[in-house]
Design a protein around this motif. Structure first.
Motif, PDB file in Angstrom:
ATOM      1  N   ARG A   1      -0.773 -51.920 -57.178  1.00 43.70           N
ATOM      2  CA  ARG A   1      -1.140 -50.972 -58.233  1.00 43.70           C
ATOM      3  C   ARG A   1       0.091 -50.276 -58.807  1.00 43.70           C
ATOM      4  O   ARG A   1       0.040 -49.722 -59.886  1.00 43.70           O
TER       5      ARG A   1
ATOM      6  N   LEU B  16      -6.620 -43.616 -55.168  1.00 46.25           N
ATOM      7  CA  LEU B  16      -5.748 -44.727 -54.754  1.00 46.25           C
ATOM      8  C   LEU B  16      -4.741 -44.262 -53.704  1.00 46.25           C
ATOM      9  O   LEU B  16      -4.379 -45.005 -52.797  1.00 46.25           O
ATOM     10  N   MET B  17      -4.303 -43.010 -53.844  1.00 49.29           N
ATOM     11  CA  MET B  17      -3.321 -42.478 -52.898  1.00 49.29           C
ATOM     12  C   MET B  17      -3.868 -42.410 -51.474  1.00 49.29           C
ATOM     13  O   MET B  17      -3.106 -42.308 -50.523  1.00 49.29           O
TER      14      MET B  17
ATOM     15  N   LEU C 131     -10.170 -49.709 -51.047  1.00 49.65           N
ATOM     16  CA  LEU C 131     -10.530 -48.963 -52.264  1.00 49.65           C
ATOM     17  C   LEU C 131      -9.435 -49.182 -53.304  1.00 49.65           C
ATOM     18  O   LEU C 131      -8.584 -48.342 -53.528  1.00 49.65           O
ATOM     19  N   HIS C 132      -9.441 -50.365 -53.924  1.00 51.83           N
ATOM     20  CA  HIS C 132      -8.388 -50.684 -54.887  1.00 51.83           C
ATOM     21  C   HIS C 132      -8.808 -50.229 -56.286  1.00 51.83           C
ATOM     22  O   HIS C 132      -9.747 -49.447 -56.428  1.00 51.83           O
ATOM     23  N   ALA C 133      -8.115 -50.703 -57.280  1.00 48.59           N
ATOM     24  CA  ALA C 133      -8.263 -50.097 -58.611  1.00 48.59           C
ATOM     25  C   ALA C 133      -9.697 -50.069 -59.137  1.00 48.59           C
ATOM     26  O   ALA C 133     -10.174 -49.040 -59.594  1.00 48.59           O
TER      27      ALA C 133
ATOM     28  N   GLN D  88     -10.907 -55.680 -49.736  1.00 48.61           N
ATOM     29  CA  GLN D  88      -9.520 -55.357 -50.089  1.00 48.61           C
ATOM     30  C   GLN D  88      -9.263 -53.850 -50.145  1.00 48.61           C
ATOM     31  O   GLN D  88      -8.234 -53.411 -50.645  1.00 48.61           O
TER      32      GLN D  88
ATOM     33  N   LEU E  11      -3.410 -52.764 -52.811  1.00 48.74           N
ATOM     34  CA  LEU E  11      -3.146 -51.388 -53.209  1.00 48.74           C
ATOM     35  C   LEU E  11      -1.695 -51.218 -53.657  1.00 48.74           C
ATOM     36  O   LEU E  11      -1.424 -50.557 -54.652  1.00 48.74           O
TER      37      LEU E  11
ATOM     38  N   ALA F  86      -5.152 -44.775 -49.988  1.00 51.31           N
ATOM     39  CA  ALA F  86      -4.896 -46.091 -49.399  1.00 51.31           C
ATOM     40  C   ALA F  86      -5.995 -46.445 -48.398  1.00 51.31           C
ATOM     41  O   ALA F  86      -5.717 -46.836 -47.259  1.00 51.31           O
TER      42      ALA F  86
ATOM     43  N   ASP G  25       0.814 -51.409 -62.186  1.00 49.77           N
ATOM     44  CA  ASP G  25      -0.006 -50.789 -63.236  1.00 49.77           C
ATOM     45  C   ASP G  25       0.623 -49.468 -63.665  1.00 49.77           C
ATOM     46  O   ASP G  25       0.663 -49.140 -64.845  1.00 49.77           O
TER      47      ASP G  25
ATOM     48  N   PHE H 113       2.541 -45.772 -54.017  1.00 48.56           N
ATOM     49  CA  PHE H 113       1.705 -46.974 -53.931  1.00 48.56           C
ATOM     50  C   PHE H 113       2.470 -48.117 -53.263  1.00 48.56           C
ATOM     51  O   PHE H 113       1.926 -48.879 -52.487  1.00 48.56           O
TER      52      PHE H 113
END
Lengths: 100, 585
Positions: B128, A55-56, A18-20, A16, B125, A58, B131, B117
């Motif tokens: 998020r 996270l940025m 590099l998610h949270a 999925q 993603l 993506a 969140d 996001f």
């Protein structure tokens, strides 16, 4: 402080991206080192100690990232972070976690 | 800058600071702080960070104990986001460099991340962003406190942006502090629209989801003419809208000079211009605008404002205020025109699956006689204070009309028996707003003293379009030939029967329809009071022959676009010098 630079190429293996949770683990580990950690994806760069920055990026599954560490423990940092990225998928499997 | 399209429901331009109210009625207060307050704002941000961090830590720990460490990991990630060095640096930079309030800085920073996001294609993603919004909400709650900020307590002018405004919320607003409205939902005939028109505040509704894109304190523009909401306009757009505001102001001043001039056509036929009102205090405004009476007094607010049903005295007081203000001019009071769902006093099992086709308006009144009788008694009592008329809404069958008149007669006899003064000759009218009433108007007309065509509902029922549904809103067309033919027929039949006819839907306030409606034979229009000068100006520029030609031309057309273009061209020929034509001052 010795001006030491270490780099390492890593691939995002999580299906999925590099998610949270992986970003959290990465930033947490990066934060343990003295060295400044930068993660580069094509023309984008992120502070490896900032989960929001990571996270940025993506970064989807299969994305190649370049981890650059600068500082005394640079090579230890890239080594540990590289290993984390390789183990990330199996770690999640062991913990029985679906990506959220 | 971001431009969003919605439905224009009340004309004019508003430029100002946004007051954003989310679904929980949560409000983000100020935008800027004074230089000397910056230190304090930084400290408040620091405190909020610590308090939210402690909260999340606590949640993490209890989840870890109850469910296990792996489930607590997401809260650890939230905590890390909250304590992210970039986040903190950015918020502190906004406060320090731009003198933003802590709330605004938090909002701008977190919404910036959330928006970024949201754009990600990867669902894991992009989710998020939730969140991040959650963190924003927690920080703001910590900064503002849990107390819900009442919109009634406004003390500086703002543009109000909300998902939806309930009728009671809109009723509490202080008009002097509300520059404009923008809502995510709602349609042309909805309550916000009617209230905004009554308050003469520019409004755009049915904009769709946008509240996540705006922060309290952002500069926004409401364009109530074009139906547009502009978030954070650039300098060029801002200048253009400021110019439009000035032009409009000069038009208003020019139109004000018309107030004391008679409303007659060039060939000397008087056109009676009445006002539609919702609140008693609007009666005075309507006289200032030159209204010759109240053509539609909507009484729903008596029912919506409070949790308890209004008493006969509540009704009487409100009607008395209007009748006294109108000082002998006619006042048409429309009886309750609500759906069962809007009445707090009706049992909840009456919940209507299809309210527009259900128990509403006159049907609700006839199914709820004590409620209806109470209102009729108050109207009858007010009838001795001036020139009062009563009007029944949404009549679809002759039986309903006869029954309603019968209840009115009973209420009158009751009052007479009690020795309470009332006008025995009070005029009784009906709204023509269902296709059934329009088609059978020749029968209905024998039973009433006057009629008023309610185009909002007539259009909705004729064209089978929910005017509040943005998905089909484009089908809600006043110029649809089916609608026009019904209006024309109703006016003709009323003329032949010598029964006065008026038109009180939104159509009557729109200048492009004035010539057409006069051409149909209407000699009375009831309009939003703000539109009276504009409509009067048109009446004074035209003669009836010209209007009849316009009507004949339009009735030969079949397509709405053709009709709209023709009417716009005919209006332009009058050279009225609208707000856009600054040169014609």
């Amino acid at each position: 402080m010795r001006n030491c630079v270490s780099t390492r190429k890593v691939t995002v293996l999580n299906p999925q991206g590099l998610h949270a949770r992986p970003a959290y683990q990465f930033a947490k580990l990066a934060g343990r080192f003295q060295a400044a950690v930068e993660v580069i994806k094509e023309d984008q760069q992120a502070n490896g100690k900032s989960i929001l920055d990571l996270l940025m990026l993506a970064a989807e599954a299969g994305t190649e990232l370049l981890v650059v560490a600068r500082g005394e423990d640079a090579s230890e940092a890239t080594e540990a972070l590289g290993q984390l990225m390789e183990q990330m998928v199996s770690l999640e499997k062991i913990q029985g976690l679906e990506p959220e | 800058m971001q431009q969003l399209d919605g439905i224009a429901v009340s004309p004019g331009v508003a430029i100002g600071e946004a007051l954003v109210i989310d679904n929980e009625g949560f409000r983000i207060p100020r935008h800027y702080v004074l230089r000397e307050e910056v230190e304090n704002e930084l400290q408040r941000f620091q405190n909020a960070l610590e308090s939210v961090a402690a909260d999340i830590q606590q949640t993490r720990d209890s989840v870890a104990t109850q469910l296990g460490e792996q489930y607590a990991a997401i809260f650890a990630a939230h905590l890390q986001m909250l304590q992210d060095p970039h986040l903190r640096a950015e918020v502190e930079r906004w406060i320090d460099n731009q003198q933003y309030s802590a709330e605004y800085a938090v909002s701008v920073t977190l919404r910036g991340y959330a928006r970024a996001f949201q754009k990600f294609e990867n669902a894991y993603l992009s989710e998020r962003s939730h969140d991040v919004y959650d963190l924003e909400r927690r920080l703001l709650q910590s900064l503002v406190g849990h107390e819900r900020q009442q919109i009634a307590s406004l003390d500086s002018p703002v543009v109000l942006l909300a998902h939806n405004l309930s009728p009671s919320e809109t009723a509490m607003l202080k008009p002097e502090f509300v520059l404009g409205f923008g809502t995510e939902v709602g349609g042309a005939g909805g309550h916000t629209a009617i209230v905004a028109k009554g308050m003469e505040i520019p409004a755009v509704v049915g904009i769709g989801s946008f509240l996540f894109d705006v922060s309290g304190g952002d500069r926004v523009i409401i364009d109530g003419n074009e139906g547009r909401l502009i978030l954070r306009p650039d300098e060029q757009i801002l200048q253009r809208y400021r110019q439009r505001q000035r032009d409009r102001q000069s038009t208003v001043v020019r139109l004000e000079s018309l107030r004391d001039k008679p409303s007659v056509t060039r060939d000397g036929v008087p056109i009676q211009l009445m006002a539609n009102i919702e609140f008693p205090h609007e009666a005075l405004t309507s006289i200032e605008r030159g209204a010759e009476g109240i053509g539609l007094y909507r009484t729903e607010f008596l029912y919506l404002g409070s949790a308890i049903a209004p008493t006969e005295e509540d009704h009487y007081r409100a009607y008395g205020e209007v009748v006294a203000a109108m000082d002998g001019r006619p006042v048409v009071i429309r009886t309750l025109d609500l759906g069962a769902d809007k009445l707090s006093s009706t049992p909840s099992e009456l919940a209507d699956p299809n309210p527009f086709l259900g128990l509403r308006s006159i049907r609700l009144a006839l199914a709820n006689l004590p409620l209806f009788r109470l209102q009729l008694r108050a109207i009858l009592r007010a009838s001795v204070l001036g020139s009062v008329r009563v009007m029944f809404p949404l009549i679809t069958t002759l039986d309903e009309l006869i029954r309603a008149k019968q209840i009115l007669n009973e209420a009158r006899d009751e009052l007479i028996n009690e020795g309470v003064p009332c006008n025995r000759e009070m005029l009784v009218g009906m709204m023509v707003e269902s296709p059934a009433a329009a088609l059978l108007i020749d029968r209905f007309i024998e039973e009433v003293d006057f009629i008023s065509i309610g185009t909002n509902d007539l259009i909705q029922y004729t064209l089978a379009v929910d005017r509040g549904n943005p998905a089909v809103n484009d089908l809600y067309q006043a110029s649809n030939p089916a609608v026009l033919r019904l209006i024309q027929r109703v006016v003709q039949v009323a003329q032949q029967a010598n029964v006065p006819a008026s038109l009180c839907g939104q159509m009557s306030s729109l200048p492009q329809y004035t010539m057409l409606l006069l051409g149909f034979g209407l000699r009375q229009l009831s309009v939003a009071s703000g539109s009276i000068p504009e409509i009067k100006q048109i009446c004074r520029r035209v003669d009836l022959e010209q209007c009849q030609q316009v009507a004949a031309e339009v009735m030969g057309m079949t397509r709405v676009q053709e009709i709209d273009a023709y009417l716009a061209a005919e209006l332009a020929k009058l050279n009225l010098g609208g707000p856009g034509e600054a040169g014609s001052r």
